[in-house]
Design an enzyme around this catalytic site. Structure first.
Site, PDB file in Angstrom:
ATOM      1  N   CYS A   9       6.602  85.719 -17.042  1.00  0.00           N
ATOM      2  CA  CYS A   9       7.537  86.434 -17.934  1.00  0.00           C
ATOM      3  C   CYS A   9       8.863  85.686 -18.074  1.00  0.00           C
ATOM      4  O   CYS A   9       9.183  85.192 -19.147  1.00  0.00           O
ATOM      5  CB  CYS A   9       7.817  87.830 -17.395  1.00  0.00           C
ATOM      6  SG  CYS A   9       6.402  88.914 -17.512  1.00  0.00           S
TER       7      CYS A   9
HETATM    8  N1  LIG Z   1       1.945  91.163 -16.177  1.00  0.00           N
HETATM    9  C1  LIG Z   1       3.190  91.574 -16.213  1.00  0.00           C
HETATM   10  O1  LIG Z   1       3.882  91.617 -15.239  1.00  0.00           O
HETATM   11  C2  LIG Z   1       3.814  91.992 -17.523  1.00  0.00           C
HETATM   12  C3  LIG Z   1       4.917  92.835 -17.498  1.00  0.00           C
HETATM   13  C4  LIG Z   1       5.476  93.246 -18.682  1.00  0.00           C
HETATM   14  C5  LIG Z   1       4.952  92.773 -19.884  1.00  0.00           C
HETATM   15  N2  LIG Z   1       3.870  91.926 -19.888  1.00  0.00           N
HETATM   16  C6  LIG Z   1       3.362  91.482 -21.167  1.00  0.00           C
HETATM   17  O2  LIG Z   1       2.179  92.207 -21.431  1.00  0.00           O
HETATM   18  C7  LIG Z   1       1.244  91.404 -22.149  1.00  0.00           C
HETATM   19  C8  LIG Z   1      -0.092  91.365 -21.427  1.00  0.00           C
HETATM   20  O3  LIG Z   1       0.068  90.662 -20.219  1.00  0.00           O
HETATM   21  P1  LIG Z   1      -0.926  90.791 -18.965  1.00  0.00           P
HETATM   22  O4  LIG Z   1      -0.188  90.193 -17.814  1.00  0.00           O
HETATM   23  O5  LIG Z   1      -1.438  92.186 -18.837  1.00  0.00           O
HETATM   24  O6  LIG Z   1      -2.131  89.842 -19.417  1.00  0.00           O
HETATM   25  P2  LIG Z   1      -3.454  89.510 -18.566  1.00  0.00           P
HETATM   26  O7  LIG Z   1      -3.718  88.081 -18.768  1.00  0.00           O
HETATM   27  O8  LIG Z   1      -3.354  90.088 -17.206  1.00  0.00           O
HETATM   28  O9  LIG Z   1      -4.594  90.381 -19.297  1.00  0.00           O
HETATM   29  C9  LIG Z   1      -5.036  90.187 -20.554  1.00  0.00           C
HETATM   30  C10 LIG Z   1      -6.483  90.680 -20.697  1.00  0.00           C
HETATM   31  O10 LIG Z   1      -6.791  90.621 -22.081  1.00  0.00           O
HETATM   32  C11 LIG Z   1      -8.124  90.187 -22.232  1.00  0.00           C
HETATM   33  N3  LIG Z   1      -8.297  89.669 -23.592  1.00  0.00           N
HETATM   34  C12 LIG Z   1      -7.971  88.452 -24.092  1.00  0.00           C
HETATM   35  N4  LIG Z   1      -8.249  88.396 -25.407  1.00  0.00           N
HETATM   36  C13 LIG Z   1      -8.756  89.599 -25.761  1.00  0.00           C
HETATM   37  C14 LIG Z   1      -9.202  90.166 -26.980  1.00  0.00           C
HETATM   38  N5  LIG Z   1      -9.183  89.484 -28.114  1.00  0.00           N
HETATM   39  N6  LIG Z   1      -9.662  91.437 -26.954  1.00  0.00           N
HETATM   40  C15 LIG Z   1      -9.699  92.160 -25.819  1.00  0.00           C
HETATM   41  N7  LIG Z   1      -9.270  91.682 -24.636  1.00  0.00           N
HETATM   42  C16 LIG Z   1      -8.807  90.419 -24.599  1.00  0.00           C
HETATM   43  C17 LIG Z   1      -8.305  89.181 -21.142  1.00  0.00           C
HETATM   44  O11 LIG Z   1      -9.679  89.006 -20.849  1.00  0.00           O
HETATM   45  C18 LIG Z   1      -7.504  89.810 -19.986  1.00  0.00           C
HETATM   46  O12 LIG Z   1      -8.323  90.636 -19.173  1.00  0.00           O
HETATM   47  C19 LIG Z   1       1.930  90.049 -22.321  1.00  0.00           C
HETATM   48  O13 LIG Z   1       2.608  90.025 -23.558  1.00  0.00           O
HETATM   49  C20 LIG Z   1       2.926  90.030 -21.204  1.00  0.00           C
HETATM   50  O14 LIG Z   1       4.036  89.192 -21.486  1.00  0.00           O
HETATM   51  C21 LIG Z   1       3.282  91.543 -18.730  1.00  0.00           C
END
Ligand SMILES: NC(=O)c1ccc[n+]([C@@H]2O[C@H](COP(=O)([O-])OP(=O)(O)OC[C@H]3O[C@@H](n4cnc5c(N)ncnc54)[C@H](O)[C@@H]3O)[C@@H](O)[C@H]2O)c1
Length: 418
Positions: free
Chosen positions: A262
Site C-alpha cells: 500500500c
Molecule cells: N491488503 C490490504 O491491506 C489492503 C488494505 C486496504 C486496501 N487494499 C486495496 O484493496 C484492493 C485489493 O487488495 P487485496 O490485498 O485484497 O488483494 P489480494 O491480492 O489479496 O486479492 C485479490 C484476489 O483477487 C483475485 N482476482 C484477481 N483477478 C480476478 C478477477 N478478474 N475476478 C475475480 N477475482 C480475481 C485473486 O485471485 C486474489 O484472490 C487493492 O486495491 C488494495 O490496494 C488492500
C-alpha cells in the site's frame, strides 16, 4: 435474490469483507479466478490470517458464504463489491488490468437494479472513467438509470485487531445521490459507521490522502534520522518525547524503508493522475526519494558499526539479518525493504544469513537458527515480538537496530541504532 451481495476478489480485503457481512446475517457470494482458493473457502479453509478457518467455517457450513469462479452466479446477487489488486506496472504506472478484467466479466451478467461498488485503492476518476464505461458497454445498461455505481475504499490493516472491517468507518461516494444512498444502506447493515461523500472521486482521493499522509510523515522522520546520525542525537528518544505532546503531533517511526503493497505504491497513483492536470505532486515524489534511499543509508550504518565497533569492513563480514518480512509478526514479504538492504550488503561483500520465524525461505536462503555469537554483526530489520532482544544484545558482538527493538538494552559501542 439468492445472495445479498457478491464480493469479487477473495484476498486480504475480500475475505474479511465477506466475513463481516456474513457475521451481520447477510448471504455473500465470493467470486475469485483461482479455483483452489474457491475450493478451500467452500471447505471452510481460510488462507487469510485475519479470518481464521474456525471463524470462516460456520459461515460456509451455514450457507452465508459461498465461493465460486462462475460470474454467472453474480446475477443472483443484489450488490457487487469489487476488491481486486491495483498494483503498479514495471514502469511504476497504475495497473488497472484486474479492475478492467473484472468489469468485462461483470458487464454481461449485470442486472437492472443492482449496485456495484469499487473498493480497490485507485486514482480519482477510476470508477467513472474506467469501470463505468466497461460496465455500460458490456451490459447495454446505463449507470444511474439502470444500476447504481459507487466507490468505497477499503481501509483494513491486516493483522490489526483493535480496528477491523466492521469497526473502521466506511467512506462512500456514488455517481449520484441514489447510488450513494444504496451503497451506504448496504454497508450500514454490517459496518458500524458509514460516512458519505459527494462523489466517487472524493472517496477515491480520501483513501489516497490517508496513505500519502503516512508515506510523507514516515519520510519526514527518516530524513530526521539521517540528520540525527550526524548530530549524534537519538532520533527515537526525540520522537518519543515529541509524542508526549497531547495535541498537534502524531508519532511516526523511522525505519529501513517502506514495505507492503500500500504505502510504497498507492501515492504514485495520484502522481500519475496529477500529470494529466500539469501538476507535479512534489511531497509524494520527495517522500518516495527519501524512503527509497533508506536501505542505502542503513547499509552505511552497518558499515560504520563494523568499522568502529570491531574494526572490520563490510567486505567479508558475517552478518545476520534479523526479521525480513515488511512488518512485525507476519510473514508478508511484499515490497519488504529487507530485500534491498540484503542485496546491498551482499553487493558490499558481506556474508549474509537471516533469521525470521515467519519467513522460512528468502532470496535463495533458508532461515537459520538464531545464534547471535556466530556473527560479526546482527542487524534488526523487522522486530518480531517473539525475539528476546535483551538476550540478543548480551550474546551478539555488534547489534545494528533499525527498529528501536533494543530499547532499554543499549550498550555503548555494541548497539548501533538509526
Ligand atoms: N491488503 C490490504 O491491506 C489492503 C488494505 C486496504 C486496501 N487494499 C486495496 O484493496 C484492493 C485489493 O487488495 P487485496 O490485498 O485484497 O488483494 P489480494 O491480492 O489479496 O486479492 C485479490 C484476489 O483477487 C483475485 N482476482 C484477481 N483477478 C480476478 C478477477 N478478474 N475476478 C475475480 N477475482 C480475481 C485473486 O485471485 C486474489 O484472490 C487493492 O486495491 C488494495 O490496494 C488492500
Amino acid at each position: 435474490m439468492t445472495w445479498d451481495l457478491a464480493v469479487v476478489g477473495a484476498g486480504y480485503v475480500g475475505v474479511p469483507l465477506a466475513y463481516t457481512f456474513a457475521e451481520a446475517g447477510q448471504r455473500v457470494l465470493l467470486v475469485d479466478v483461482q479455483p483452489h482458493v474457491v475450493e478451500a473457502i467452500n471447505n471452510g479453509v481460510s488462507h487469510i490470517e485475519d479470518v481464521p478457518s474456525e471463524q470462516l467455517k460456520p459461515h460456509t457450513d451455514g450457507g452465508r458464504i459461498t465461493a465460486t469462479t462462475d460470474y454467472e452466479q453474480v446475477k443472483q446477487a443484489a450488490a457487487v463489491l469489487i476488491a481486486l489488486p491495483t498494483p503498479l506496472s514495471k514502469q511504476r504506472e497504475p495497473d488497472l488490468s484486474y479492475i478492467e478484467a473484472a468489469g468485462r466479466s461483470l458487464a454481461p451478467v449485470l442486472q437492472r437494479g443492482q449496485l456495484v461498488v469499487l473498493e480497490s485503492t485507485t486514482w480519482p476518476g477510476t470508477t467513472r472513467e474506467v469501470l463505468q464505461p466497461i460496465l455500460e458497454e458490456g451490459s447495454g445498461l446505463k449507470a444511474g438509470a439502470d444500476f447504481h455505481l459507487a466507490m468505497s475504499p477499503e481501509r483494513v490493516d491486516p493483522g490489526r485487531t483493535d480496528w477491523t472491517t466492521k469497526t473502521t468507518p466506511k467512506v462512500v461516494g456514488g455517481i449520484d445521490a441514489a447510488s450513494t444512498e444504496a451503497a451506504a444502506e448496504l454497508y450500514r447493515k454490517a459496518i458500524d459507521r458509514v460516512v458519505t461523500v459527494s462523489t466517487p472521486e472524493a472517496a477515491e482521493l480520501t483513501k489516497l490522502l490517508e496513505n500519502i499522509f503516512r508515506a510523507v510523515n514516515i519520510a519526514l522522520v527518516n530524513e530526521l534520522a539521517q540528520l540525527t546520525e550526524r548530530m549524534d542525537i537519538n532520533v527515537w528518544e526525540v520522537v518519543d518525547a515529541a509524542a508526549t505532546k497531547p495535541f498537534g503531533f502524531m508519532s511516526f517511526a523511522p525505519g529501513p524503508g517502506l514495505g507492503g503493497h500500500c504505502i510504497p505504491i498507492d501515492p504514485f497513483y495520484l502522481t500519475w493522475k496529477a500529470r494529466e492536470y500539469d501538476f507535479s505532486t512534489r511531497f509524494i515524489e520527495l517522500a518516495g526519494e527519501i524512503n527509497n534511499n533508506m536501505p542505502y543509508f542503513c547499509r552505511s550504518v552497518v558499515s560504520q558499526a563494523l568499522n568502529h565497533g570491531s574494526q572490520k569492513s563490510l567486505k567479508g563480514a558475517k552478518i545476520l539479518v534479523l526479521g525480513v518480512s515488511y512488518k512485525a509478526d507476519i510473514g508478508d514479504m511484499r515490497e519488504s525493504p529487507a530485500e534491498k538492504l540484503v542485496h546491498l550488503l551482499k553487493k558490499g561483500g558481506a556474508d549474509i544469513s537471516y533469521h525470521d520465524p515467519h519467513v522460512p525461505e528468502f532470496d535463495g536462503m533458508r532461515s537459520v537458527d538464531l545464534v547471535p555469537e556466530d556473527y560479526d554483526c546482527v542487524t534488526i530489520v523487522t522486530a518480531h515480538k517473539s525475539i528476546d532482544y535483551g538476550e540478543l544484545v548480551r550474546r551478539a558482538q555488534i547489534v545494528v537496530d533499525f527498529r528501536n527493538a533494543t530499547k532499554g538494552h543499549e550498550v555503548e559501542g555494541k548497539v548501533w541504532k538509526l
